[in-house]
Design an enzyme around this catalytic site. Structure first.
Site, PDB file in Angstrom:
ATOM      1  N   LYS A 109       0.827  -1.215   0.000  1.00 42.64           N
ATOM      2  CA  LYS A 109       0.000   0.000   0.000  1.00 42.64           C
ATOM      3  C   LYS A 109       0.859   1.262   0.000  1.00 42.64           C
ATOM      4  CE  LYS A 109      -2.198  -1.039   3.758  1.00 42.64           C
ATOM      5  NZ  LYS A 109      -1.576  -2.361   3.987  1.00 42.64           N
ATOM      6  N   THR A 110       1.798   1.313   0.933  1.00 44.45           N
ATOM      7  CA  THR A 110       2.626   2.505   1.037  1.00 44.45           C
ATOM      8  C   THR A 110       3.481   2.649  -0.216  1.00 44.45           C
ATOM      9  OG1 THR A 110       2.632   2.273   3.421  1.00 44.45           O
ATOM     10  CG2 THR A 110       4.309   3.688   2.486  1.00 44.45           C
TER      11      THR A 110
ATOM     12  N   ASP B  12      -2.192   7.846   3.593  1.00 42.67           N
ATOM     13  CA  ASP B  12      -1.793   6.499   4.010  1.00 42.67           C
ATOM     14  C   ASP B  12      -2.478   6.186   5.348  1.00 42.67           C
ATOM     15  OD1 ASP B  12      -0.552   4.062   4.047  1.00 42.67           O
ATOM     16  OD2 ASP B  12       1.497   4.825   4.170  1.00 42.67           O
ATOM     17  N   GLU B  13      -2.693   4.919   5.641  1.00 49.26           N
ATOM     18  CA  GLU B  13      -3.269   4.486   6.924  1.00 49.26           C
ATOM     19  C   GLU B  13      -4.605   5.184   7.191  1.00 49.26           C
ATOM     20  OE1 GLU B  13      -1.534   2.255   8.742  1.00 49.26           O
ATOM     21  OE2 GLU B  13       0.596   2.555   8.341  1.00 49.26           O
TER      22      GLU B  13
ATOM     23  N   GLN C 189      -5.834  -3.116  10.623  1.00 52.50           N
ATOM     24  CA  GLN C 189      -4.747  -2.452  11.339  1.00 52.50           C
ATOM     25  C   GLN C 189      -5.188  -1.155  11.992  1.00 52.50           C
ATOM     26  OE1 GLN C 189      -0.675  -2.725   9.624  1.00 52.50           O
ATOM     27  NE2 GLN C 189      -1.769  -3.344   7.787  1.00 52.50           N
TER      28      GLN C 189
ATOM     29  N   ARG D 112       5.010  -7.142  11.053  1.00 51.61           N
ATOM     30  CA  ARG D 112       6.199  -6.295  10.833  1.00 51.61           C
ATOM     31  C   ARG D 112       7.378  -7.130  10.370  1.00 51.61           C
ATOM     32  NH1 ARG D 112       3.922  -2.771   9.280  1.00 51.61           N
ATOM     33  NH2 ARG D 112       2.151  -4.103   9.584  1.00 51.61           N
TER      34      ARG D 112
HETATM   35  P1  ATP Z   1       1.537  -2.017   5.987  1.00 51.20           P
HETATM   36  O1  ATP Z   1       0.117  -2.457   5.974  1.00 51.20           O
HETATM   37  O2  ATP Z   1       2.320  -2.732   7.018  1.00 51.20           O
HETATM   38  O3  ATP Z   1       1.678  -0.531   6.033  1.00 51.20           O
HETATM   39  P2  ATP Z   1       1.963  -1.911   3.159  1.00 51.20           P
HETATM   40  O4  ATP Z   1       0.774  -2.521   2.532  1.00 51.20           O
HETATM   41  O5  ATP Z   1       2.045  -0.442   3.191  1.00 51.20           O
HETATM   42  O6  ATP Z   1       2.162  -2.527   4.609  1.00 51.20           O
HETATM   43  P3  ATP Z   1       4.553  -1.782   1.945  1.00 51.20           P
HETATM   44  O7  ATP Z   1       5.301  -1.349   3.142  1.00 51.20           O
HETATM   45  O8  ATP Z   1       4.256  -0.791   0.901  1.00 51.20           O
HETATM   46  O9  ATP Z   1       3.211  -2.517   2.418  1.00 51.20           O
HETATM   47  O10 ATP Z   1       5.275  -3.012   1.258  1.00 51.20           O
HETATM   48  C1  ATP Z   1       5.764  -4.118   1.995  1.00 51.20           C
HETATM   49  C2  ATP Z   1       7.074  -4.594   1.405  1.00 51.20           C
HETATM   50  O11 ATP Z   1       6.857  -5.261   0.184  1.00 51.20           O
HETATM   51  C3  ATP Z   1       8.022  -3.460   1.100  1.00 51.20           C
HETATM   52  O12 ATP Z   1       9.326  -3.866   1.371  1.00 51.20           O
HETATM   53  C4  ATP Z   1       7.826  -3.247  -0.378  1.00 51.20           C
HETATM   54  O13 ATP Z   1       8.951  -2.643  -0.972  1.00 51.20           O
HETATM   55  C5  ATP Z   1       7.606  -4.663  -0.864  1.00 51.20           C
HETATM   56  N1  ATP Z   1       6.804  -4.734  -2.104  1.00 51.20           N
HETATM   57  C6  ATP Z   1       5.595  -4.230  -2.307  1.00 51.20           C
HETATM   58  N2  ATP Z   1       5.154  -4.502  -3.555  1.00 51.20           N
HETATM   59  C7  ATP Z   1       6.122  -5.214  -4.159  1.00 51.20           C
HETATM   60  C8  ATP Z   1       6.281  -5.800  -5.465  1.00 51.20           C
HETATM   61  N3  ATP Z   1       5.335  -5.712  -6.405  1.00 51.20           N
HETATM   62  N4  ATP Z   1       7.424  -6.451  -5.713  1.00 51.20           N
HETATM   63  C9  ATP Z   1       8.381  -6.563  -4.774  1.00 51.20           C
HETATM   64  N5  ATP Z   1       8.294  -6.042  -3.537  1.00 51.20           N
HETATM   65  C10 ATP Z   1       7.179  -5.376  -3.223  1.00 51.20           C
HETATM   66 MG    MG Z   2       2.114   0.939   4.795  1.00 47.98          MG
END
Ligand code: ATP
Ligand code: MG
Length: 713
Positions: free
Chosen positions: A33-34, A217-218, A248, A596
């Site tokens: 997401k982020t 975000d969030e 979350q 995490r």
């Molecule tokens: P959270 O809910 O904990 O905030 P999130 O959904 O925001 O998580 P991110 O932090 O954006 O998730 O991504 C999690 C990890 O996966 C990061 O290290 C990111 O770089 C990696 N990632 C995300 N998408 C891909 C992709 N398509 N290919 C490879 N790595 C990815």
């Molecule tokens: Mg995130």
């Protein structure tokens, strides 16, 4: 361009390259997401759809905002300095600094952190002769903040009985006092900013027109006021892109409402809801544990996360006799991991309650393992630092009574309680600040307090025009603080911290982009109240990361220890007593903790624990039982040193957009059948030229340029 979009899976690509429509990305932990949000900003800018000026991005912590800015500058060759990327508090502060007059604030207005706020409320109760057992100060703070977070001023607060009547009156008194002193608390930053925008049409229009793209975000953790603030800013036709995860949502106690996410879906996103289901962060076993835990919650929008990363290692569980043994185990494991080549910054130690950190810190310290604590007794909350900051605050704003009272007799100047009571009574009668009221004091009080006032005036003259670090140094020395701690037996640590404050000021100045409206001192003091606690470990030093689960939201680490998994601690007894809602919130917190971890997860508990001066006999957390047995590796003694897999890294690059057939990547076009879309990429030449277009609701299409009949919008 292709580099920027490479490594995105198909729903991620769809989300990043959406045409200018509101959208909600609803997805589980670690699904990107982020990353999608950040890449979208980079993509919008690098394709010329918006300049840095036109973007407003809200993230949850200052750390996240910094990471986002850093990532952006690596993706797009533009100056990200001065971009509006930050937390709600940070952005509101910035807006209020820029328009302090319109907001009815002094230019140097100071921010009260929660401890300052509590002190102010206590003082107020005392001045008004209110029984603080009947009206406990902490509860009153909560009452005030909860109202502000709902956007409700004292004048509009609902009164349904005598008790509430009194609390509302105290709320009103508190508002007056803050206005008189020219200070704002955290909730006030938001409310004041919201009211300013609502009331002041030209200003509102200006920002509404400026921010074309708003990204959040969030979003699951926004409260009612934050959501209203976003809607206000988006009122001029901005495109809103929100990402969140209902599983979350962990800030209910601060007024966060998951309902906002549903409202957003209804009011903005409509059909534009994209779900991401592939988790890229964690190994299979970790994800399976997280899924198994969160499955026990009823109130869910429902998502299914999967990974193709393989099962990875089992989850290591350890049950210690005592909190001390738990700490020893954790630190022993950490030392082994570091010996095996894991960077300490990739190791996180998480706990439910900040009070738990002391034992862990002690053990880390004894074993010489560098660590850094986020939150807890933060650097800027330490006594000596608060004293130094109070002097600095008085230089900027003498009406700041909180700062005045903190240092008027520190170091001791023979100003007694009686003098101060007189002074407070006079100030109260004349409706002026303590600083101003001091002039009217006579006799011995007049002399002693007068000497303090002269000291402040003298410091103001002497520091006028000095660079910030020298100013800080001068104040620490000449206020008598340094001398005081030099003669204090336990003063060595405090002196070192004061030196660290000078260092912090110097680092702050080097990072010149941080200087905002109101000058270096004001910006620095703002940092001290908004960004507490990110300085105490040596900058750049490799250190193990300690923080509460709340503070870990959005972050990721190769190795995570979740400690203190005991009934009453995690889940916390307060929430357990609240019944089902409280319990579900605790479970979401556990889900955040577990997700995490990238490669290795430890869960631990202790049979006895010293907390708040008492030994507690503990039962393992029910969350431990929710992790399926087959995922666990139970460690009674020292763990086997297991092979640790090599770490991969992900990265993206940036390339210029390729013009083709007069159309550019990033350009918005209209198609007779599919509607409005945006060009994502182009391929081939002449008669073979094809364009890939994201039509939002109608999906992603490849079209032959020759036949597509696209009209630029
Ligand atoms: P959270 O809910 O904990 O905030 P999130 O959904 O925001 O998580 P991110 O932090 O954006 O998730 O991504 C999690 C990890 O996966 C990061 O290290 C990111 O770089 C990696 N990632 C995300 N998408 C891909 C992709 N398509 N290919 C490879 N790595 C990815
Ligand atoms: Mg995130």
């Amino acid at each position: 361009m292709s580099d920027l979009l490479a490594n995105l899976n198909s729903p991620q690509l769809q989300a990043v390259t959406l045409p200018p429509v509101h959208a909600l990305i609803l997805a589980g932990a670690g699904s990107g997401k982020t990353r999608v949000l950040t890449t979208r900003i980079a993509w919008l800018m690098s394709t010329g759809q918006v300049g840095p000026h036109g973007v407003l991005a809200v993230t949850f912590t200052n750390k996240a905002a910094k990471e986002m800015t850093a990532r952006l500058s690596s993706l797009v060759p533009i100056n990200t300095r001065g971009m509006w990327i930050g937390t709600f508090h940070g952005l509101c502060n910035r807006l209020l600094r820029a328009h302090y007059r319109e907001a009815g604030l002094p230019q140097t207005f100071q921010i009260l952190d929660s401890a300052d706020q509590l002190a102010m409320v206590k003082r107020l109760l005392k001045n008004l002769n209110v029984d603080d057992e009947k009206y406990p100060p902490r509860e009153l703070c909560h009452f005030i903040n909860a109202h502000k977070e709902q956007g409700v001023r004292a004048a509009q607060a609902e009164v349904y009985d005598n008790y509430t009547q009194k609390r509302v009156e105290l709320y009103a008194e508190y508002e007056n006092q803050c206005n008189r002193e020219g200070v704002v608390d955290f909730a006030e930053l938001l409310l004041r900013c919201y009211e300013l925008l609502q009331r002041n049409e030209p200003l509102r229009k200006h920002y509404q027109e400026r921010f074309r793209y708003i990204l959040v975000d969030e979003v699951q953790d926004t409260n009612k006021l934050q959501y209203a603030w976003l809607k206000l800013l988006a009122g001029g036709g901005a495109v809103v892109f929100a990402v969140g995860d209902d599983d979350q949502s962990i800030y209910r106690f601060r007024g966060a409402e998951v309902g906002n996410m549903r409202d957003f879906e209804r009011e903005y996103a409509g059909d534009n809801v994209i779900r991401l289901e592939q988790n890229y962060r964690s190994h299979g076993n970790i994800l399976a544990a997280a899924n198994a835990i969160i499955k026990n919650n009823r109130e869910r929008l429902g998502k299914n996360l999967w990974t193709d990363a393989g099962d990875g290692e089992p989850i290591r569980a350890f049950e210690a006799y005592s909190d001390l043994e738990e700490a020893r185990f954790v630190v022993e494991e950490i030392r082994e991991l570091v010996r095996d080549g894991i960077s300490p910054t990739q190791i996180a130690l998480l706990y439910r309650s900040n009070a738990q950190s002391r034992v862990l810190e002690n053990e880390l310290f004894t074993k010489n393992v560098p660590y850094k604590v986020y939150g807890g007794l933060r650097f800027f909350e330490r006594q000596e630092i608060k004293h130094a900051l109070a002097y600095l605050r008085l230089l900027g704003n003498p009406d700041d009574d909180t700062a005045f009272l903190r240092v008027v007799n520190f170091p001791t100047r023979g100003i007694g309680a009686r003098s101060l009571e007189n002074l407070q009574a006079t100030a109260h009668q004349t409706n002026s600040s303590l600083y101003n009221a001091a002039a009217s004091l006579t006799g011995k009080s007049g002399q002693t307090v007068g000497a303090f006032i002269r000291l402040i005036e003298q410091l103001r003259v002497e520091t006028n025009g000095l660079p910030l670090p020298e100013m800080v140094e001068h104040v620490i020395e000449k206020s008598g603080l340094a001398q005081h701690y030099r003669t204090d037996k336990e003063g060595q640590d405090r002196l070192e911290n004061l030196d660290e404050l000078i260092n912090a000021a110097a680092t702050f100045i080097d990072d010149e982009g941080a200087i905002g409206e109101g000058g270096a001192l004001v910006s620095f003091l703002t940092l001290a109240s908004l960004e507490a606690g990110e300085h105490q470990a040596g900058e750049g030093q490799e250190a193990v990361q300690l923080m509460s689960v709340h503070a870990a939201k959005g972050l990721e680490f190769d190795v995570v220890f979740v400690t203190g998994l005991e009934q009453g601690l995690f889940p916390h007894e307060n929430s357990v007593n609240e019944g089902k809602d409280g319990m579900e919130e605790e479970r979401r917190l556990m889900y955040v903790a577990v997700t995490r971890a990238r490669q290795r997860l430890y869960v631990s508990c202790a049979q006895t624990r010293m907390l708040h001066g008492q030994t507690r006999y503990c039962v393992p957390s029910c969350f431990l039982d929710e992790i399926p047995e087959n995922l666990l590796l139970k460690l009674n003694k020292k763990a086997e040193p297991a092979a640790f897999p090599a770490f991969g890294s992900f990265g993206g690059g940036y390339a210029e957009p390729v013009p083709s057939g007069g159309l550019r990547v990033g350009q918005t076009v209209e198609h007779a059948k599919f509607g409005i879309g945006v060009i994502v990429s182009t391929e081939g030449r002449g008669a073979d030229a094809r364009v890939q277009i994201n039509f939002g609701r109608s999906g992603m299409k490849w079209l032959a340029l020759e036949y597509a009949k696209l009209t630029p919008v």
